[in-house]
Motif scaffolding. Structure first.
Motif, PDB file in Angstrom:
ATOM      1  N   UNK A  35       0.820  -1.219   0.000  1.00 23.56           N
ATOM      2  CA  UNK A  35       0.000   0.000   0.000  1.00 23.56           C
ATOM      3  C   UNK A  35       0.851   1.265   0.000  1.00 23.56           C
ATOM      4  N   UNK A  36       1.945   1.242   0.742  1.00 23.49           N
ATOM      5  CA  UNK A  36       2.829   2.406   0.807  1.00 23.49           C
ATOM      6  C   UNK A  36       3.991   2.190  -0.166  1.00 23.49           C
ATOM      7  N   UNK A  37       4.112   3.076  -1.165  1.00 27.41           N
ATOM      8  CA  UNK A  37       5.100   2.857  -2.216  1.00 27.41           C
ATOM      9  C   UNK A  37       6.001   4.080  -2.383  1.00 27.41           C
ATOM     10  N   UNK A  38       7.233   3.788  -2.751  1.00 25.54           N
ATOM     11  CA  UNK A  38       8.187   4.827  -3.165  1.00 25.54           C
ATOM     12  C   UNK A  38       8.097   4.936  -4.677  1.00 25.54           C
ATOM     13  N   UNK A  39       7.837   6.140  -5.159  1.00 22.41           N
ATOM     14  CA  UNK A  39       7.622   6.381  -6.583  1.00 22.41           C
ATOM     15  C   UNK A  39       8.898   6.855  -7.262  1.00 22.41           C
ATOM     16  N   UNK A  52       8.113   8.376   1.377  1.00 24.81           N
ATOM     17  CA  UNK A  52       9.567   8.290   1.221  1.00 24.81           C
ATOM     18  C   UNK A  52      10.031   6.836   1.255  1.00 24.81           C
ATOM     19  N   UNK A  53      11.187   6.585   0.685  1.00 22.02           N
ATOM     20  CA  UNK A  53      11.711   5.222   0.595  1.00 22.02           C
ATOM     21  C   UNK A  53      11.753   4.543   1.961  1.00 22.02           C
ATOM     22  N   UNK A  54      12.144   5.288   2.995  1.00 16.86           N
ATOM     23  CA  UNK A  54      12.303   4.701   4.326  1.00 16.86           C
ATOM     24  C   UNK A  54      10.972   4.208   4.921  1.00 16.86           C
ATOM     25  N   UNK A  55       9.847   4.688   4.393  1.00 15.48           N
ATOM     26  CA  UNK A  55       8.536   4.283   4.904  1.00 15.48           C
ATOM     27  C   UNK A  55       7.830   3.310   3.964  1.00 15.48           C
ATOM     28  N   UNK A  56       8.470   2.969   2.839  1.00 13.32           N
ATOM     29  CA  UNK A  56       7.786   2.229   1.775  1.00 13.32           C
ATOM     30  C   UNK A  56       7.781   0.723   2.013  1.00 13.32           C
ATOM     31  N   UNK A  57       6.756   0.075   1.445  1.00  9.78           N
ATOM     32  CA  UNK A  57       6.667  -1.383   1.406  1.00  9.78           C
ATOM     33  C   UNK A  57       7.140  -1.925   0.060  1.00  9.78           C
TER      34      UNK A  57
END
Length: 290
Positions: free
Chosen positions: A98-102, A128-133
């Motif tokens: 659900x959480x993605x780094x674009x 942000x990348x650090x929060x991404x799945x």
């Protein structure tokens, strides 16, 4: 042995439908190729159906708008199947979380617009990348920078076990006279580093399934031996066609113009050597779609 033909009309009676690549075949990323437009118009006039099959990381509606800007008229094609549509469907089904780094540019952001064809879609959030799945990659931030600049981020993502959704498997394209890197180059690097990349465009099956659905929407159920794939990418268009067991027409004057010594037509020995080196066997070849 690949047969060099003079025009699409030489073989058009054999095929009821054509899956036609865009960039390098119908336009150069800036403007339409008039001879290609005329060839597709002629093919449709003889009863053929044209599905534009592109690795563009956007919806078919956005691609149609782009074609209008490039002066590709609507009377030379029937429908559009995009890598973007296949990849968006996977994203909204939760393929990378659900959480993605674009990864991409501003013009790629319509990729995240709702896709109403999916039942109970995942609510995707850019973080942000650090929060991404996971990672959604529509292309590089800078299409002229070496993909290696992304190694630090990819190392972190790999260690976290993130999957990378590649919305465009193309490695490079030529925009006018300048070559640019595509999302496929980043996905290839991520895979080489040990990460997992998910592909939905050519040469992978999902986009061909979509192209066949587009044909069905036109009221046509066309068997494989009556479909011709046309493109200038041996890694994408030609290998994809071979994997789908459909005939192909290789446009040598696109990405491989230098390797095939193409001016108006490929030089036969150079073409043969190039195809042998790439381990592909298109049914036909021509310098430019005409």
């Amino acid at each position: 042995m690949t047969r060099i033909i003079e025009t699409l009309a030489d073989i058009s009676d054999i095929y009821d439908a054509a899956f036609v690549d865009l960039w390098g075949c119908v336009h150069n990323g800036v403007k339409a190729f008039p001879s290609a437009v005329d060839a597709l118009r002629g093919y449709r006039a003889r009863g053929g159906k044209v599905v534009l099959v592109t690795n563009a990381p956007r919806s078919r509606h956005e691609v149609a708008k782009q074609l209008d800007r490039f002066e590709v008229p609507t009377d030379c094609w029937d429908s559009i199947a995009t890598s973007g549509d296949s990849a968006r469907a996977a994203m909204f089904r939760g393929a990378v979380g659900r959480k993605v780094w674009f990864m991409g540019q501003k013009h790629d952001l319509p990729f995240f617009e709702p896709l109403h064809l999916i039942e109970d879609p995942v609510e995707v959030e850019q973080v942000p990348l650090e929060e991404a799945e996971g990672i959604v990659c529509c292309g590089p931030f800078d299409p002229h920078a070496d993909p290696d600049v992304n190694r630090p981020q990819f190392l972190y993502a790999k260690q976290k076990g993130m999957k990378l959704l590649c919305a465009n498997p193309d490695i490079v394209v030529d925009r006018g006279e300048r070559r640019e890197w595509c999302a496929g180059a980043l996905a290839r690097l991520y895979t080489e580093m040990g990460g997992e990349s998910l592909y939905f465009g050519k040469p992978h099956p999902p986009i061909y399934d979509l192209a066949r659905r587009r044909l069905a929407e036109l009221g046509h159920d066309v068997p494989n031996d009556r479909i011709l794939a046309i493109g200038d990418g041996v890694v994408t268009d030609i290998r994809g066609a071979m994997g789908e067991d459909i005939d192909s027409l290789f446009i040598s004057g696109g990405l491989a113009a230098e390797e095939t010594a193409t001016r108006e037509q490929p030089e036969p020995k150079a073409l043969e050597a190039y195809l042998r080196r790439e381990e592909v066997a298109p049914t036909y070849s021509i310098g430019f779609l005409r």
